[in-house]
Write a protein that holds these residues in place. Structure first.
Motif, PDB file in Angstrom:
ATOM      1  N   ASP A  42      49.373  50.666  45.655  1.00 44.98           N
ATOM      2  CA  ASP A  42      50.360  49.871  46.383  1.00 44.98           C
ATOM      3  C   ASP A  42      50.151  48.361  46.172  1.00 44.98           C
ATOM      4  OD1 ASP A  42      52.653  49.735  47.958  1.00 44.98           O
ATOM      5  OD2 ASP A  42      51.513  49.569  49.821  1.00 44.98           O
ATOM      6  N   VAL A  43      49.646  47.992  45.006  1.00 42.86           N
ATOM      7  CA  VAL A  43      49.359  46.599  44.673  1.00 42.86           C
ATOM      8  C   VAL A  43      50.602  45.968  44.049  1.00 42.86           C
ATOM      9  CG1 VAL A  43      47.945  45.096  43.214  1.00 42.86           C
ATOM     10  CG2 VAL A  43      46.894  47.006  44.446  1.00 42.86           C
ATOM     11  N   VAL A  44      50.946  44.766  44.494  1.00 40.43           N
ATOM     12  CA  VAL A  44      52.122  44.057  43.980  1.00 40.43           C
ATOM     13  C   VAL A  44      51.765  42.833  43.142  1.00 40.43           C
ATOM     14  CG1 VAL A  44      53.640  44.888  45.810  1.00 40.43           C
ATOM     15  CG2 VAL A  44      52.402  42.731  46.123  1.00 40.43           C
ATOM     16  N   ALA A  45      50.496  42.393  43.197  1.00 41.25           N
ATOM     17  CA  ALA A  45      50.060  41.247  42.397  1.00 41.25           C
ATOM     18  C   ALA A  45      48.554  41.335  42.184  1.00 41.25           C
ATOM     19  CB  ALA A  45      50.406  39.933  43.094  1.00 41.25           C
ATOM     20  N   VAL A  46      48.094  40.830  41.038  1.00 43.73           N
ATOM     21  CA  VAL A  46      46.661  40.793  40.746  1.00 43.73           C
ATOM     22  C   VAL A  46      46.254  39.384  40.337  1.00 43.73           C
ATOM     23  CG1 VAL A  46      46.433  43.225  40.113  1.00 43.73           C
ATOM     24  CG2 VAL A  46      47.068  41.556  38.357  1.00 43.73           C
ATOM     25  N   ALA A  47      44.982  39.084  40.543  1.00 42.93           N
ATOM     26  CA  ALA A  47      44.401  37.814  40.106  1.00 42.93           C
ATOM     27  C   ALA A  47      42.984  38.092  39.626  1.00 42.93           C
ATOM     28  CB  ALA A  47      44.383  36.801  41.248  1.00 42.93           C
ATOM     29  N   ALA A  48      42.540  37.353  38.636  1.00 46.35           N
ATOM     30  CA  ALA A  48      41.196  37.524  38.098  1.00 46.35           C
ATOM     31  C   ALA A  48      40.428  36.221  38.245  1.00 46.35           C
ATOM     32  CB  ALA A  48      41.254  37.937  36.630  1.00 46.35           C
ATOM     33  N   GLY A  49      39.260  36.307  38.864  1.00 48.06           N
ATOM     34  CA  GLY A  49      38.414  35.130  38.980  1.00 48.06           C
ATOM     35  C   GLY A  49      37.890  34.742  37.614  1.00 48.06           C
ATOM     36  N   ASN A  50      37.909  33.462  37.344  1.00 50.15           N
ATOM     37  CA  ASN A  50      37.366  33.015  36.066  1.00 50.15           C
ATOM     38  C   ASN A  50      35.873  32.774  36.213  1.00 50.15           C
ATOM     39  OD1 ASN A  50      37.915  30.834  37.733  1.00 50.15           O
ATOM     40  ND2 ASN A  50      38.490  29.477  36.089  1.00 50.15           N
ATOM     41  N   VAL A  51      35.211  32.611  35.103  1.00 48.82           N
ATOM     42  CA  VAL A  51      33.774  32.421  35.076  1.00 48.82           C
ATOM     43  C   VAL A  51      33.493  31.075  34.452  1.00 48.82           C
ATOM     44  CG1 VAL A  51      31.605  33.304  34.172  1.00 48.82           C
ATOM     45  CG2 VAL A  51      33.379  34.888  34.889  1.00 48.82           C
ATOM     46  N   HIS A  52      32.811  30.236  35.189  1.00 47.22           N
ATOM     47  CA  HIS A  52      32.422  28.929  34.668  1.00 47.22           C
ATOM     48  C   HIS A  52      31.603  29.130  33.394  1.00 47.22           C
ATOM     49  CE1 HIS A  52      31.648  24.702  34.868  1.00 47.22           C
ATOM     50  NE2 HIS A  52      30.343  24.899  34.883  1.00 47.22           N
ATOM     51  N   THR A  53      31.676  28.212  32.471  1.00 44.91           N
ATOM     52  CA  THR A  53      31.052  28.400  31.166  1.00 44.91           C
ATOM     53  C   THR A  53      29.548  28.174  31.134  1.00 44.91           C
ATOM     54  OG1 THR A  53      31.556  26.114  30.557  1.00 44.91           O
ATOM     55  CG2 THR A  53      33.160  27.814  29.930  1.00 44.91           C
ATOM     56  N   ALA A  54      28.954  27.746  32.212  1.00 49.70           N
ATOM     57  CA  ALA A  54      27.496  27.565  32.231  1.00 49.70           C
ATOM     58  C   ALA A  54      26.799  28.896  31.959  1.00 49.70           C
ATOM     59  CB  ALA A  54      27.057  27.006  33.581  1.00 49.70           C
ATOM     60  N   THR A  55      25.649  28.847  31.336  1.00 45.25           N
ATOM     61  CA  THR A  55      24.955  30.073  30.938  1.00 45.25           C
ATOM     62  C   THR A  55      24.453  30.888  32.120  1.00 45.25           C
ATOM     63  OG1 THR A  55      22.903  28.830  30.725  1.00 45.25           O
ATOM     64  CG2 THR A  55      24.228  29.118  28.726  1.00 45.25           C
ATOM     65  N   ASN A  56      24.328  30.294  33.287  1.00 50.80           N
ATOM     66  CA  ASN A  56      23.835  31.044  34.446  1.00 50.80           C
ATOM     67  C   ASN A  56      24.943  31.776  35.188  1.00 50.80           C
ATOM     68  OD1 ASN A  56      25.078  28.802  35.527  1.00 50.80           O
ATOM     69  ND2 ASN A  56      23.527  28.452  37.091  1.00 50.80           N
ATOM     70  N   ALA A  92      50.909  35.866  48.315  1.00 52.50           N
ATOM     71  CA  ALA A  92      50.456  35.586  46.948  1.00 52.50           C
ATOM     72  C   ALA A  92      48.958  35.329  46.980  1.00 52.50           C
ATOM     73  CB  ALA A  92      51.182  34.375  46.371  1.00 52.50           C
ATOM     74  N   VAL A  93      48.282  35.588  45.862  1.00 58.78           N
ATOM     75  CA  VAL A  93      46.849  35.354  45.753  1.00 58.78           C
ATOM     76  C   VAL A  93      46.541  34.586  44.477  1.00 58.78           C
ATOM     77  CG1 VAL A  93      46.105  37.330  47.140  1.00 58.78           C
ATOM     78  CG2 VAL A  93      46.511  37.635  44.688  1.00 58.78           C
ATOM     79  N   ALA A  94      45.430  33.875  44.506  1.00 57.52           N
ATOM     80  CA  ALA A  94      44.908  33.191  43.327  1.00 57.52           C
ATOM     81  C   ALA A  94      43.395  33.324  43.363  1.00 57.52           C
ATOM     82  CB  ALA A  94      45.320  31.716  43.321  1.00 57.52           C
ATOM     83  N   ALA A  95      42.794  33.421  42.189  1.00 56.25           N
ATOM     84  CA  ALA A  95      41.339  33.554  42.108  1.00 56.25           C
ATOM     85  C   ALA A  95      40.811  32.522  41.123  1.00 56.25           C
ATOM     86  CB  ALA A  95      40.963  34.964  41.649  1.00 56.25           C
ATOM     87  N   GLY A  96      39.704  31.908  41.489  1.00 51.83           N
ATOM     88  CA  GLY A  96      39.060  30.926  40.633  1.00 51.83           C
ATOM     89  C   GLY A  96      37.601  31.251  40.489  1.00 51.83           C
ATOM     90  N   TRP A  97      36.836  30.285  40.036  1.00 52.47           N
ATOM     91  CA  TRP A  97      35.400  30.477  39.912  1.00 52.47           C
ATOM     92  C   TRP A  97      34.804  30.500  41.306  1.00 52.47           C
ATOM     93  CZ3 TRP A  97      31.141  26.563  39.685  1.00 52.47           C
ATOM     94  CH2 TRP A  97      29.925  27.162  39.341  1.00 52.47           C
ATOM     95  N   ARG A  98      34.354  31.667  41.724  1.00 53.54           N
ATOM     96  CA  ARG A  98      33.679  31.874  42.994  1.00 53.54           C
ATOM     97  C   ARG A  98      34.557  31.625  44.219  1.00 53.54           C
ATOM     98  NH1 ARG A  98      27.496  29.756  42.495  1.00 53.54           N
ATOM     99  NH2 ARG A  98      27.027  30.702  40.503  1.00 53.54           N
ATOM    100  N   ARG A  99      35.871  31.792  44.125  1.00 56.18           N
ATOM    101  CA  ARG A  99      36.712  31.641  45.309  1.00 56.18           C
ATOM    102  C   ARG A  99      38.024  32.398  45.146  1.00 56.18           C
ATOM    103  NH1 ARG A  99      37.508  27.671  42.638  1.00 56.18           N
ATOM    104  NH2 ARG A  99      39.458  26.664  42.200  1.00 56.18           N
ATOM    105  N   THR A 100      38.653  32.655  46.322  1.00 55.61           N
ATOM    106  CA  THR A 100      39.952  33.322  46.377  1.00 55.61           C
ATOM    107  C   THR A 100      40.828  32.561  47.362  1.00 55.61           C
ATOM    108  OG1 THR A 100      38.900  35.469  45.948  1.00 55.61           O
ATOM    109  CG2 THR A 100      41.114  35.499  46.904  1.00 55.61           C
TER     110      THR A 100
END
Length: 169
Positions: A42-56, A92-100
């Motif tokens: 029953d999902v109407v929208a998806v978001a994917a958190g990005n990953v910061h480019t630091a090696t950790n 609506a939803v949005a996902a970022g590096w370590r947040r929603t």
């Protein structure tokens, strides 16, 4: 037939898709369970958190908005970015590096996750119609077409205060 842009999302190391029947698919890097969406319905929208480019970094999260306005999240939750179980009335939803971020029907914004750069300081935002997340900043469009931003502005990525006439596509 045009696809709904909320049917597809890409993180740095995983991709998420919403099928016509509300089920969700995910592929890619699975170290933090960001692809564990096989029971989502029953999902109407998806978001994917990005990953910061630091090696950790390398772990991410996935967010799904259900038709009843509730929100699902899976994956790495090191900063509480998956703590959305109590959200209701989200449109609506949005996902970022370590947040929603979640947009409410009344134009207000919910935020969970890392905020040490101010990227979750969106409590004062009103009349929002669109949200998006970068690595260390969040941006949104208000119903009057103006833009707001919060978070790290070292590269002037939050310098949107003069933007006008943006449209909700």
């Amino acid at each position: 037939m045009l696809a709904d842009p909320s049917a597809l999302a890409a993180g740095r190391r995983h991709s998420v898709g919403r099928r016509w029947d509300g089920t969700v698919l995910a592929v890619g890097y699975t170290a933090a369970a960001e692809c564990r969406v096989e029971r989502w319905e029953d999902v109407v929208a998806v978001a994917a958190g990005n990953v910061h480019t630091a090696t950790n970094t390398g772990r991410s999260h996935t967010v799904g908005l259900r038709s009843d306005g509730t929100v699902l999240a899976t994956g790495w939750n090191g900063d509480g970015q998956c703590d959305v179980a109590g959200w209701r009335g989200v449109t609506a939803v949005a996902a970022g590096w370590r947040r929603t971020l979640g947009l409410l029907a009344n134009g207000r914004v919910l935020a969970v996750g890392r905020s040490s750069e101010g990227q979750c300081d969106v409590q004062s935002w009103r009349e929002m119609v669109v949200l998006s997340c970068g690595d260390w900043h969040s941006v949104g469009v208000r119903s009057d077409g103006s833009a707001l931003a919060a978070g790290n502005n070292r590269r002037r990525q939050c310098a949107v205060e003069g933007w006008r006439h943006l449209e909700d596509c």
